[in-house]
Write a protein that holds these residues in place. Structure first.
Motif, PDB file in Angstrom:
ATOM      1  N   ASN A 284       0.869  -1.167   0.000  1.00 36.12           N
ATOM      2  CA  ASN A 284       0.000   0.000   0.000  1.00 36.12           C
ATOM      3  C   ASN A 284       0.909   1.221   0.000  1.00 36.12           C
ATOM      4  OD1 ASN A 284      -1.585   2.277   0.909  1.00 36.12           O
ATOM      5  ND2 ASN A 284      -3.194   0.808   1.379  1.00 36.12           N
ATOM      6  N   ILE A 285       1.019   1.856  -1.149  1.00 33.66           N
ATOM      7  CA  ILE A 285       1.886   3.017  -1.298  1.00 33.66           C
ATOM      8  C   ILE A 285       1.012   4.228  -1.621  1.00 33.66           C
ATOM      9  CG2 ILE A 285       3.800   4.011  -2.612  1.00 33.66           C
ATOM     10  CD1 ILE A 285       4.817   1.136  -2.988  1.00 33.66           C
ATOM     11  N   ASP A 286       0.971   5.172  -0.693  1.00 35.11           N
ATOM     12  CA  ASP A 286       0.170   6.391  -0.847  1.00 35.11           C
ATOM     13  C   ASP A 286      -1.293   6.079  -1.163  1.00 35.11           C
ATOM     14  OD1 ASP A 286       2.409   7.999  -0.370  1.00 35.11           O
ATOM     15  OD2 ASP A 286       2.976   7.967  -2.483  1.00 35.11           O
ATOM     16  N   GLY A 287      -1.837   5.039  -0.515  1.00 35.97           N
ATOM     17  CA  GLY A 287      -3.232   4.685  -0.701  1.00 35.97           C
ATOM     18  C   GLY A 287      -3.529   3.829  -1.914  1.00 35.97           C
ATOM     19  N   HIS A 288      -2.523   3.504  -2.690  1.00 33.67           N
ATOM     20  CA  HIS A 288      -2.701   2.659  -3.871  1.00 33.67           C
ATOM     21  C   HIS A 288      -2.102   1.279  -3.605  1.00 33.67           C
ATOM     22  CE1 HIS A 288      -4.018   6.119  -6.161  1.00 33.67           C
ATOM     23  NE2 HIS A 288      -2.963   6.780  -5.718  1.00 33.67           N
ATOM     24  N   VAL A 289      -2.886   0.238  -3.859  1.00 33.76           N
ATOM     25  CA  VAL A 289      -2.417  -1.121  -3.627  1.00 33.76           C
ATOM     26  C   VAL A 289      -1.766  -1.667  -4.892  1.00 33.76           C
ATOM     27  CG1 VAL A 289      -3.121  -3.487  -3.082  1.00 33.76           C
ATOM     28  CG2 VAL A 289      -4.155  -1.564  -1.863  1.00 33.76           C
ATOM     29  N   GLN A 290      -0.543  -2.156  -4.726  1.00 33.54           N
ATOM     30  CA  GLN A 290       0.175  -2.822  -5.812  1.00 33.54           C
ATOM     31  C   GLN A 290       0.266  -4.292  -5.448  1.00 33.54           C
ATOM     32  OE1 GLN A 290       4.001  -0.940  -6.073  1.00 33.54           O
ATOM     33  NE2 GLN A 290       3.152   1.065  -6.536  1.00 33.54           N
ATOM     34  N   SER A 291      -0.172  -5.161  -6.345  1.00 34.04           N
ATOM     35  CA  SER A 291      -0.179  -6.601  -6.094  1.00 34.04           C
ATOM     36  C   SER A 291       0.816  -7.294  -7.017  1.00 34.04           C
ATOM     37  CB  SER A 291      -1.589  -7.151  -6.333  1.00 34.04           C
ATOM     38  OG  SER A 291      -1.649  -8.518  -6.021  1.00 34.04           O
ATOM     39  N   THR A 292       1.618  -8.189  -6.440  1.00 34.84           N
ATOM     40  CA  THR A 292       2.634  -8.912  -7.206  1.00 34.84           C
ATOM     41  C   THR A 292       2.549 -10.395  -6.902  1.00 34.84           C
ATOM     42  OG1 THR A 292       4.111  -7.003  -7.037  1.00 34.84           O
ATOM     43  CG2 THR A 292       5.116  -9.095  -7.636  1.00 34.84           C
ATOM     44  N   LYS A 293       2.553 -11.221  -7.936  1.00 36.81           N
ATOM     45  CA  LYS A 293       2.617 -12.671  -7.773  1.00 36.81           C
ATOM     46  C   LYS A 293       4.087 -13.069  -7.722  1.00 36.81           C
ATOM     47  CE  LYS A 293      -1.839 -13.377  -8.519  1.00 36.81           C
ATOM     48  NZ  LYS A 293      -2.730 -13.480  -7.419  1.00 36.81           N
ATOM     49  N   VAL A 294       4.500 -13.685  -6.622  1.00 35.23           N
ATOM     50  CA  VAL A 294       5.912 -14.008  -6.416  1.00 35.23           C
ATOM     51  C   VAL A 294       6.119 -15.507  -6.507  1.00 35.23           C
ATOM     52  CG1 VAL A 294       7.846 -13.840  -4.824  1.00 35.23           C
ATOM     53  CG2 VAL A 294       6.197 -11.982  -4.956  1.00 35.23           C
ATOM     54  N   ARG A 295       6.987 -15.904  -7.411  1.00 32.87           N
ATOM     55  CA  ARG A 295       7.344 -17.308  -7.570  1.00 32.87           C
ATOM     56  C   ARG A 295       8.789 -17.564  -7.155  1.00 32.87           C
ATOM     57  NH1 ARG A 295       3.711 -15.952 -11.413  1.00 32.87           N
ATOM     58  NH2 ARG A 295       2.054 -17.419 -11.834  1.00 32.87           N
ATOM     59  N   ASP A 296       9.534 -16.490  -6.894  1.00 32.46           N
ATOM     60  CA  ASP A 296      10.943 -16.642  -6.567  1.00 32.46           C
ATOM     61  C   ASP A 296      11.339 -15.748  -5.399  1.00 32.46           C
ATOM     62  OD1 ASP A 296      10.771 -14.251  -8.000  1.00 32.46           O
ATOM     63  OD2 ASP A 296      11.846 -15.001  -9.729  1.00 32.46           O
ATOM     64  N   PHE A 297      11.755 -14.504  -5.643  1.00 35.12           N
ATOM     65  CA  PHE A 297      12.278 -13.629  -4.598  1.00 35.12           C
ATOM     66  C   PHE A 297      11.590 -12.271  -4.643  1.00 35.12           C
ATOM     67  CE2 PHE A 297      15.232 -10.331  -3.180  1.00 35.12           C
ATOM     68  CZ  PHE A 297      15.544 -10.792  -1.912  1.00 35.12           C
ATOM     69  N   TYR A 298      11.368 -11.687  -3.445  1.00 34.07           N
ATOM     70  CA  TYR A 298      10.767 -10.358  -3.362  1.00 34.07           C
ATOM     71  C   TYR A 298      11.251  -9.694  -2.081  1.00 34.07           C
ATOM     72  CZ  TYR A 298       7.299  -6.740  -4.184  1.00 34.07           C
ATOM     73  OH  TYR A 298       6.676  -5.547  -4.452  1.00 34.07           O
ATOM     74  N   SER A 299      11.449  -8.384  -2.107  1.00 36.04           N
ATOM     75  CA  SER A 299      11.920  -7.651  -0.935  1.00 36.04           C
ATOM     76  C   SER A 299      11.003  -6.464  -0.651  1.00 36.04           C
ATOM     77  CB  SER A 299      13.358  -7.154  -1.182  1.00 36.04           C
ATOM     78  OG  SER A 299      13.852  -6.497  -0.038  1.00 36.04           O
ATOM     79  N   VAL A 300      10.718  -6.241   0.637  1.00 36.68           N
ATOM     80  CA  VAL A 300       9.893  -5.118   1.079  1.00 36.68           C
ATOM     81  C   VAL A 300      10.738  -4.267   2.020  1.00 36.68           C
ATOM     82  CG1 VAL A 300       7.798  -4.417   2.294  1.00 36.68           C
ATOM     83  CG2 VAL A 300       7.780  -6.497   0.894  1.00 36.68           C
ATOM     84  N   ASP A 301      10.869  -2.986   1.707  1.00 34.24           N
ATOM     85  CA  ASP A 301      11.695  -2.076   2.499  1.00 34.24           C
ATOM     86  C   ASP A 301      11.029  -1.712   3.822  1.00 34.24           C
ATOM     87  OD1 ASP A 301      13.682  -1.932   0.534  1.00 34.24           O
ATOM     88  OD2 ASP A 301      12.720  -0.235  -0.465  1.00 34.24           O
ATOM     89  N   PRO A 302      11.836  -1.321   4.820  1.00 33.59           N
ATOM     90  CA  PRO A 302      11.269  -0.847   6.093  1.00 33.59           C
ATOM     91  C   PRO A 302      10.295   0.316   5.843  1.00 33.59           C
ATOM     92  CG  PRO A 302      13.661  -1.056   6.258  1.00 33.59           C
ATOM     93  CD  PRO A 302      13.303  -1.259   4.815  1.00 33.59           C
ATOM     94  N   GLY A 303       9.212   0.345   6.620  1.00 30.77           N
ATOM     95  CA  GLY A 303       8.238   1.421   6.511  1.00 30.77           C
ATOM     96  C   GLY A 303       7.186   1.230   5.439  1.00 30.77           C
ATOM     97  N   THR A 304       7.349   0.240   4.565  1.00 29.26           N
ATOM     98  CA  THR A 304       6.382  -0.015   3.492  1.00 29.26           C
ATOM     99  C   THR A 304       5.237  -0.871   4.036  1.00 29.26           C
ATOM    100  OG1 THR A 304       8.127   0.080   1.826  1.00 29.26           O
ATOM    101  CG2 THR A 304       6.045  -0.971   1.185  1.00 29.26           C
TER     102      THR A 304
END
Length: 116
Positions: free
Chosen positions: A64-84
């Motif tokens: 949820n970035i600035d009220g907009h939801v971004q959806s990703t299908k992950v089959r391998d690797f994904y990273s989420v930064d602090p505060g996100t």
């Protein structure tokens, strides 16, 4: 934060199971199993990043970035930064298993209070 602290926070529904593989200062590694329909609450971490390595199935990661939801299908690797603000879920009919590495500081879970 110890394992009991994580269990005391209503982070996930009953279809998500965590197994601690390693816990050292500045680093936590968990094996997470998500059954069909399993998901976590919307949350963020103050200091740590979440790194997901999917070993079985397809994990849905939503940000949820600035009220907009971004959806990703992950089959391998994904990273989420602090505060996100983010959450994960299993939208498939098959079990999803991933390894989560949290690193970068003192782990915490801050619930975002967003509705899905």
């Amino acid at each position: 934060m110890d394992d009991k602290d994580i269990l005391d926070i209503p982070l996930a529904n009953g279809k998500v199971q965590y197994k601690t593989l390693l816990r050292e200062e500045g680093c936590t590694i968990l094996q997470t199993t998500v059954q069909a329909g399993g998901e976590t609450q919307w949350h963020h971490h103050t200091n740590v990043s979440d790194r997901f390595l999917v070993v079985r199935g397809v994990l849905t990661v939503e940000l949820n970035i600035d009220g907009h939801v971004q959806s990703t299908k992950v089959r391998d690797f994904y990273s989420v930064d602090p505060g996100t603000v983010h959450h994960v879920k299993n939208e498939s009919n098959d079990e999803v298993v991933y390894i989560m590495v949290q690193a970068g500081g003192e782990p915490d879970i801050v619930l975002a209070g967003l509705s899905r």
